[in-house]
Design a protein around this motif. Structure first.
Motif, PDB file in Angstrom:
ATOM      1  N   HIS A  64      -2.977  -2.670  -6.797  1.00  0.00           N
ATOM      2  CA  HIS A  64      -3.602  -1.407  -6.500  1.00  0.00           C
ATOM      3  C   HIS A  64      -5.114  -1.291  -7.222  1.00  0.00           C
ATOM      4  O   HIS A  64      -5.337  -1.636  -8.212  1.00  0.00           O
ATOM      5  CB  HIS A  64      -2.651  -0.326  -7.016  1.00  0.00           C
ATOM      6  N   PRO A  65      -5.845  -0.450  -6.253  1.00  0.00           N
ATOM      7  CA  PRO A  65      -7.234  -0.482  -6.860  1.00  0.00           C
ATOM      8  C   PRO A  65      -7.253   0.339  -8.027  1.00  0.00           C
ATOM      9  O   PRO A  65      -8.407   0.034  -9.005  1.00  0.00           O
ATOM     10  CB  PRO A  65      -8.040   0.121  -5.756  1.00  0.00           C
ATOM     11  N   LYS A  94       0.579  -1.254  -0.094  1.00  0.00           N
ATOM     12  CA  LYS A  94       0.108  -0.096   0.028  1.00  0.00           C
ATOM     13  C   LYS A  94       0.945   1.133   0.041  1.00  0.00           C
ATOM     14  O   LYS A  94       0.793   2.063   0.781  1.00  0.00           O
ATOM     15  CB  LYS A  94      -0.994   0.106   1.292  1.00  0.00           C
ATOM     16  N   GLN A  95       1.708   1.251  -0.834  1.00  0.00           N
ATOM     17  CA  GLN A  95       2.594   2.591  -1.127  1.00  0.00           C
ATOM     18  C   GLN A  95       2.053   3.464  -1.947  1.00  0.00           C
ATOM     19  O   GLN A  95       1.513   3.520  -2.978  1.00  0.00           O
ATOM     20  CB  GLN A  95       3.978   1.975  -1.711  1.00  0.00           C
ATOM     21  N   LEU A 111       0.485   8.725 -15.386  1.00  0.00           N
ATOM     22  CA  LEU A 111       1.310   7.536 -15.739  1.00  0.00           C
ATOM     23  C   LEU A 111       1.562   6.989 -14.337  1.00  0.00           C
ATOM     24  O   LEU A 111       1.582   5.379 -14.474  1.00  0.00           O
ATOM     25  CB  LEU A 111       2.749   8.138 -16.116  1.00  0.00           C
ATOM     26  N   ILE A 112       1.139   7.429 -13.314  1.00  0.00           N
ATOM     27  CA  ILE A 112       1.272   6.998 -11.915  1.00  0.00           C
ATOM     28  C   ILE A 112       0.033   6.952 -11.264  1.00  0.00           C
ATOM     29  O   ILE A 112      -0.468   7.910 -10.547  1.00  0.00           O
ATOM     30  CB  ILE A 112       2.253   7.737 -11.116  1.00  0.00           C
ATOM     31  N   PRO A 113      -0.754   5.648 -11.341  1.00  0.00           N
ATOM     32  CA  PRO A 113      -1.983   5.611 -10.782  1.00  0.00           C
ATOM     33  C   PRO A 113      -2.026   5.495  -9.173  1.00  0.00           C
ATOM     34  O   PRO A 113      -2.985   5.994  -8.514  1.00  0.00           O
ATOM     35  CB  PRO A 113      -2.423   4.190 -11.215  1.00  0.00           C
ATOM     36  N   GLY A 173      -3.544   3.375 -16.504  1.00  0.00           N
ATOM     37  CA  GLY A 173      -3.597   2.667 -15.119  1.00  0.00           C
ATOM     38  C   GLY A 173      -3.022   1.353 -15.312  1.00  0.00           C
ATOM     39  O   GLY A 173      -2.811   0.746 -14.167  1.00  0.00           O
ATOM     40  N   SER A 174      -2.367   0.962 -16.332  1.00  0.00           N
ATOM     41  CA  SER A 174      -1.819  -0.326 -16.581  1.00  0.00           C
ATOM     42  C   SER A 174      -0.131  -0.176 -15.841  1.00  0.00           C
ATOM     43  O   SER A 174       0.404   0.693 -15.775  1.00  0.00           O
ATOM     44  CB  SER A 174      -1.430  -0.800 -17.851  1.00  0.00           C
TER      45      SER A 174
END
Length: 260
Positions: free
Chosen positions: A239-240, A70-71, A95-97, A205-206
């Motif tokens: 990550h959700p 959970k970072q 780029l960073i979800p 989000g990939s």
């Protein structure tokens, strides 16, 4: 007597017919054997022509379907940035979800000359503690937006420790005053996503594959930079807001004293 002489050659004809039938049977057997040999050779050729099956590769990582890492990343900028840097910040958020959006930072008098001090670093650490972020990406502009600086670092929330009770259980959370390590980059060349062409068809989000130059494994200071970039740009598994597949590569290369 004449009738007896005429009946004598009949057995010879029967013998000739028996010999001819035996010869025909032998020829048929030879043909049958040759056909069997041809069929066997064809089957052998078919067996040889079949490709060997590829070995099955089993993943060494087993997932239980839960979200463990959970970072979170705190992504913010200072006031006074130009439109190009603002578009760069939006591209980084895309780029960073696992990033947390924050408004523009203005330290004012509280962190410059006051009792708290620390400038931007202290302000970023305090915001990261409130938002629960482990790493921070801070975009700072100076000289009215002419010079841009990119800060990457771990916050004090990531370096937090836990006190142990008499029984040895972890109970109380105690934050450190300072975070770190951190690295500062001077941005010299920017190309936003709107300016690029043939960017592909990546899903938003990939999770990316991070590719680093061999210099990041040989130089000491680049080893620390590599770990920071992995924490910042590497999307945690499960990550959700991330997609469960990988369809892009993010490359980092070191040349002429610059990270490209």
């Amino acid at each position: 007597m004449a009738k007896k002489r005429k009946q004598e050659p009949e057995p010879e004809e029967e013998e000739e017919e028996a010999v001819s039938s035996e010869d025909e049977e032998e020829e048929e057997e030879q043909q049958h054997d040759s056909d069997n040999e041809n069929i066997s050779t064809e089957e052998e050729d078919d067996e040889v022509a079949e490709p060997t099956p590829a070995p099955v590769l089993h993943s060494s990582i087993t997932s239980d379907g839960r979200y463990h890492n959970k970072q979170r990343l705190l992504l913010l900028s200072s006031r006074g940035i130009t439109a190009r840097y603002r578009h760069l910040l939006e591209d980084l958020r895309t780029l960073i979800p696992h990033s947390k959006k924050e408004s523009k930072l203005d330290v004012g008098k509280n962190y410059s000359n006051g009792s708290a001090g620390g400038g931007y670093g202290a302000a970023v650490n305090e915001i990261a503690e409130v938002r629960g972020c482990h790493t921070a990406l801070f975009l700072e502009c100076r000289k009215r937006g002419q010079d841009g600086y990119l800060w990457l670092g771990r916050t004090s929330h990531a370096n937090s420790a836990y006190d142990e009770d008499e029984t040895g259980n972890l109970s109380k959370k105690q934050l450190m005053i300072a975070g770190g390590p951190s690295v500062k980059f001077h941005i010299t060349n920017i190309h936003t996503m709107d300016e690029l062409k043939m960017t592909g068809n990546c899903m938003k989000g990939s999770r990316p594959i991070l590719s680093f130059d061999k210099s990041f494994d040989t130089l000491d200071h680049l080893k620390i930079v590599k770990h920071l970039m992995v924490d910042v740009f590497g999307t945690p598994r499960g990550h959700p807001k991330s997609k469960p597949f990988v369809d892009r590569v993010m490359g980092f290369y070191y040349a002429d004293g610059k990270v490209r």
